[in-house]
Motif scaffolding. Structure first.
Motif, mmCIF file in Angstrom:
data_model
loop_
_atom_site.group_PDB
_atom_site.id
_atom_site.type_symbol
_atom_site.label_atom_id
_atom_site.label_comp_id
_atom_site.label_asym_id
_atom_site.label_seq_id
_atom_site.Cartn_x
_atom_site.Cartn_y
_atom_site.Cartn_z
ATOM 1 N N LEU A 33 0.827 -1.213 0.000
ATOM 2 C CA LEU A 33 0.000 0.000 0.000
ATOM 3 C C LEU A 33 0.855 1.255 0.000
ATOM 4 O O LEU A 33 0.541 2.233 -0.693
ATOM 5 N N ALA A 34 1.966 1.244 0.761
ATOM 6 C CA ALA A 34 2.846 2.415 0.823
ATOM 7 C C ALA A 34 3.478 2.687 -0.530
ATOM 8 O O ALA A 34 3.550 3.841 -0.979
ATOM 9 N N VAL A 35 3.924 1.652 -1.210
ATOM 10 C CA VAL A 35 4.556 1.821 -2.526
ATOM 11 C C VAL A 35 3.540 2.282 -3.568
ATOM 12 O O VAL A 35 3.809 3.174 -4.376
ATOM 13 N N SER A 36 2.350 1.695 -3.549
ATOM 14 C CA SER A 36 1.340 2.043 -4.557
ATOM 15 C C SER A 36 0.742 3.430 -4.333
ATOM 16 O O SER A 36 0.328 4.097 -5.290
ATOM 17 N N SER A 37 0.722 3.902 -3.078
ATOM 18 C CA SER A 37 0.080 5.197 -2.784
ATOM 19 C C SER A 37 1.030 6.386 -2.876
ATOM 20 O O SER A 37 0.581 7.531 -2.913
ATOM 21 N N ARG A 285 4.813 6.131 7.286
ATOM 22 C CA ARG A 285 4.325 7.058 8.298
ATOM 23 C C ARG A 285 3.139 7.872 7.755
ATOM 24 O O ARG A 285 2.140 8.080 8.444
ATOM 25 N N LYS A 286 3.256 8.327 6.491
ATOM 26 C CA LYS A 286 2.169 9.082 5.864
ATOM 27 C C LYS A 286 0.932 8.199 5.691
ATOM 28 O O LYS A 286 -0.197 8.635 5.927
ATOM 29 N N LEU A 287 1.156 6.954 5.275
ATOM 30 C CA LEU A 287 0.028 6.030 5.075
ATOM 31 C C LEU A 287 -0.693 5.761 6.383
ATOM 32 O O LEU A 287 -1.934 5.779 6.428
ATOM 33 N N ARG A 290 -2.789 8.703 7.447
ATOM 34 C CA ARG A 290 -4.030 8.808 6.660
ATOM 35 C C ARG A 290 -5.054 7.768 7.106
ATOM 36 O O ARG A 290 -6.250 8.048 7.160
ATOM 37 N N LEU A 291 -4.568 6.555 7.404
ATOM 38 C CA LEU A 291 -5.487 5.496 7.827
ATOM 39 C C LEU A 291 -6.048 5.742 9.206
ATOM 40 O O LEU A 291 -7.185 5.371 9.515
ATOM 41 N N CYS A 292 -5.243 6.374 10.067
ATOM 42 C CA CYS A 292 -5.702 6.639 11.428
ATOM 43 C C CYS A 292 -6.525 7.922 11.488
ATOM 44 O O CYS A 292 -7.211 8.174 12.435
#
Length: 292
Positions: A33-37, A285-287, A290-292
């Motif tokens: 998810l981190a790589v794709s986003s 960390r950014k992902l 955003r999820l939290c």
């Protein structure tokens, strides 16, 4: 034969391996998810990394869910068809890990030794071709081993001293050192061992030679820091693999080594990359924020 015949350990092992399996799934899914986003991570290196995480999910899902069900049911029986299927999928994803780690070493070699030509040499077309070639090689390897096992006419009430259908143990059961069995074993050794390890050694020899020619010590550290996480994963992957198969040859009880190789390697990879790779760490960390 499972991990233990002690009934008191079944529930402990169930909780332990279920938690390890969920941690492995979560860690590898977060990397994908981190790589794709993150558009900054849309590079060949992170393409190979996300594919490696996907392969690790497939690799561990081949064996652990079946083992967890067996722990609950207090049964270690597997049917003939399920045994062949599990062995084939294990080979496919195991071989995929092997070749992807080699290609990641090649990626670092081009980035450090030929930085001006990196975008031309390691392009999306090459990445797609490598992925397709990896798929074809692992399919060929799995079918060769399947054919060897299918030649074994009496396959009933066979005990495998492991918690999954280990291809090497099945080959030892079926092969009586015939010419065809020797060819299969040599091919497996070349695909899983000699060619990938030789490639990784060669690329890192070139990388280290190139880094030593950099005049400043800060430049040396910066260049080598891009390889640290990959080198750590290579050491964990091949170290546990060698411990698993060399240990089984000595002790004839490979279950402990198999646990280390099958469980710890896919589980540790996300931690290694997230701790040692600054770009991925920032993206994670950014992902998470955003999820939290």
């Amino acid at each position: 034969m499972g991990l233990s015949e002690d009934p008191d350990l079944q529930h402990i092992l169930f909780g332990l391996f279920l938690s390890m399996y969920l941690v492995t799934l979560l860690g590898n899914l977060l990397i994908i998810l981190a790589v794709s986003s993150d558009s900054h991570l849309h590079t060949p290196m992170y393409f190979f990394l996300s594919t490696l995480s996907l392969a690790d999910i497939g690799f561990i899902s081949t064996m652990v869910p079946k083992m967890i069900v067996n722990l609950l049911n207090h049964s270690t029986v597997i049917s003939y068809g399920d045994c062949l299927t599990q062995m084939s999928v294990f080979i496919i994803f195991g071989c995929m890990d092997d070749l992807l780690l080699t290609m990641m070493a090649y990626d670092r070699f081009v980035a450090i030794c030929h930085p001006l030509h990196y975008s031309v040499i390691v392009n999306p077309r090459l990445c797609g071709f490598i992925l397709l070639l990896t798929l074809l090689i692992r399919l060929l390897d799995s079918q060769l081993q399947n054919l060897s096992v299918l030649n074994f006419s009496y396959f009933r009430d066979i005990e495998i001293s492991n918690f999954f259908s280990d291809p090497f143990q099945l080959l030892n059961l079926t092969c009586s050192e015939t010419f065809s069995s020797t060819i299969v074993k040599c091919f497996v050794f070349a695909i899983f061992g000699f060619i990938p390890i030789s490639g990784i050694f060669f690329y890192y020899y070139k990388i280290i030679s190139s880094i030593l020619r950099i005049p400043s010590s800060s430049g040396n550290c910066k260049a080598f820091s891009t390889c640290e996480s990959h080198l750590a994963v290579v050491c964990v992957f091949y170290g546990t693999g060698l411990e698993m198969y060399l240990g089984s040859a000595v002790s004839h009880s490979p279950r402990t080594g198999a646990v280390v190789s099958v469980m710890y390697t896919p589980m540790l990879k996300p931690f290694i990359y997230s701790l040692w790779n600054k770009d991925l760490k920032n993206s994670l960390r950014k992902l998470c924020s955003r999820l939290c």
